[in-house]
Design a protein around this motif. Structure first.
Motif, PDB file in Angstrom:
ATOM      1  N   ARG A  23      20.291 -18.458  39.498  1.00  0.00           N
ATOM      2  CA  ARG A  23      20.137 -17.033  39.216  1.00  0.00           C
ATOM      3  C   ARG A  23      21.483 -16.374  38.945  1.00  0.00           C
ATOM      4  N   ARG A  38      12.840 -21.027  35.637  1.00  0.00           N
ATOM      5  CA  ARG A  38      12.351 -19.678  35.948  1.00  0.00           C
ATOM      6  C   ARG A  38      13.386 -18.631  35.579  1.00  0.00           C
ATOM      7  N   TRP A  39      14.663 -18.915  35.880  1.00  0.00           N
ATOM      8  CA  TRP A  39      15.685 -17.932  35.556  1.00  0.00           C
ATOM      9  C   TRP A  39      16.053 -17.962  34.080  1.00  0.00           C
ATOM     10  N   LYS A  87      13.752 -18.320  31.857  1.00  0.00           N
ATOM     11  CA  LYS A  87      12.662 -17.490  31.342  1.00  0.00           C
ATOM     12  C   LYS A  87      12.915 -16.023  31.643  1.00  0.00           C
ATOM     13  N   ALA A  88      13.319 -15.724  32.871  1.00  0.00           N
ATOM     14  CA  ALA A  88      13.547 -14.328  33.269  1.00  0.00           C
ATOM     15  C   ALA A  88      14.637 -13.673  32.434  1.00  0.00           C
ATOM     16  N   GLU A  89      15.619 -14.463  32.025  1.00  0.00           N
ATOM     17  CA  GLU A  89      16.741 -13.922  31.248  1.00  0.00           C
ATOM     18  C   GLU A  89      16.504 -14.000  29.739  1.00  0.00           C
TER      19      GLU A  89
END
Length: 303
Positions: free
Chosen positions: A204, A255-256, A258-260
């Protein structure tokens, strides 16, 4: 995710790491290139220097025929040669520059659109001087690459564990990228999951900190327990004893990503395995294990 990973990412492999006998540009290079190119799981292959002219020509033909994305890693040329692109001694720095300029030419010949490299070791008390020298080197590379419509990518490494590279923890990588982008838009950063535990950071933190400058991704593993087998930046398979990265960590990384906003169906970035057989392990089995880890992590990624 229900949809294929290949919709959002170009899945690649650092071929010279998976087949380490080829790392110095010799050995079964053509066989390695052919194996990877024949495997349609891979959208991208990362190669390095190929010493023999005829082998290089045959590898170029194989790369063209297979419709695979070609990427060039100059890191082995620096590491095996003991070269430092931020050396304060000008003669030593120029040796690194010459190899990197040659790498740009070879990358162009093989069909790559740029090269990746790493910063050299540094003296902590002279960090600022090394930083400025690395800027000078990287601007030289970017200027040369720009003439060929190519890019320069700096990989983020550990700073005090194994490679002891100037770049380095994410805040220093950020400062460097900010300076480079002031003058060159063909510069970017590469983030490697295997290096994140080595810089005592998290997926993250690294992805959020470096978000505007990341253009390439690696996923791999390391052993950071002193005295343990394969200690250091050795890129063992996922789940190796005393190592930090396996399916759960790859899932967190995804996941991070994707989040970014890195999962992009219009312009998918490269996500390459960087795994290396340890001891007498077989490359094909290590590669198969890496695929299983990524497949499982992708399947668990939230919609």
């Amino acid at each position: 995710m229900i949809e294929s990973i290949h919709k959002y990412l170009k899945v690649g492999i650092v071929a010279f790491m998976a087949y380490p006998t080829t790392m110095k540009g010799e050995g079964p290079v053509l066989e390695m290139v052919t194996k990877v190119c024949a495997d349609d799981y891979f959208d991208a292959i990362e190669v390095t220097h190929i010493a023999d002219d005829s082998v290089r020509a045959k590898a170029k033909a194989a790369l063209e025929q297979s419709h695979i994305g070609v990427y060039y890693g100059a890191q082995p040329r620096l590491l095996t040669g003991g070269l430092n692109p931020n050396a304060l001694d000008e003669n030593e720095r120029q040796k690194a520059v010459d190899i990197l300029l040659n790498s740009i030419d070879e990358a162009e010949y093989l069909g790559a659109k740029g090269i990746a490299f790493l910063a050299g070791k540094f003296i902590p008390e002279k960090q600022g001087e090394h930083f400025d020298v690395l800027l000078e080197t990287t601007r030289t590379l970017c200027n040369y690459a720009a003439k060929k419509n190519m890019s320069i990518v700096l990989e983020v490494f550990d700073y005090d564990l194994d490679k002891k590279s100037l770049i380095g923890p994410a805040p220093i990588a950020l400062a460097f990228a900010q300076e480079m982008r002031k003058t060159h838009n063909n510069f970017g950063l590469m983030v490697d999951l295997s290096h994140i535990p080595q810089t005592y950071e998290t997926s993250r933190f690294v992805l959020q900190t470096l978000r505007p400058y990341i253009v390439h991704f690696h996923i791999g593993n390391a052993v950071i327990k002193p005295g343990a087998e394969a200690f250091g930046d050795t890129h063992p398979r996922f789940g190796f004893p005393n190592s930090p990265n396996d399916t759960a960590e790859v899932l967190e990384f995804l996941r991070w990503m994707k989040a970014e906003g890195f999962l992009d169906e219009k312009n998918p970035p490269v996500l390459s395995f960087e795994v290396k057989p340890w001891g007498d392990e077989e490359p094909e089995l290590v590669i198969a294990g890496a695929k299983r880890v990524l497949n499982r992590a992708w399947a668990l990624l939230d919609e």
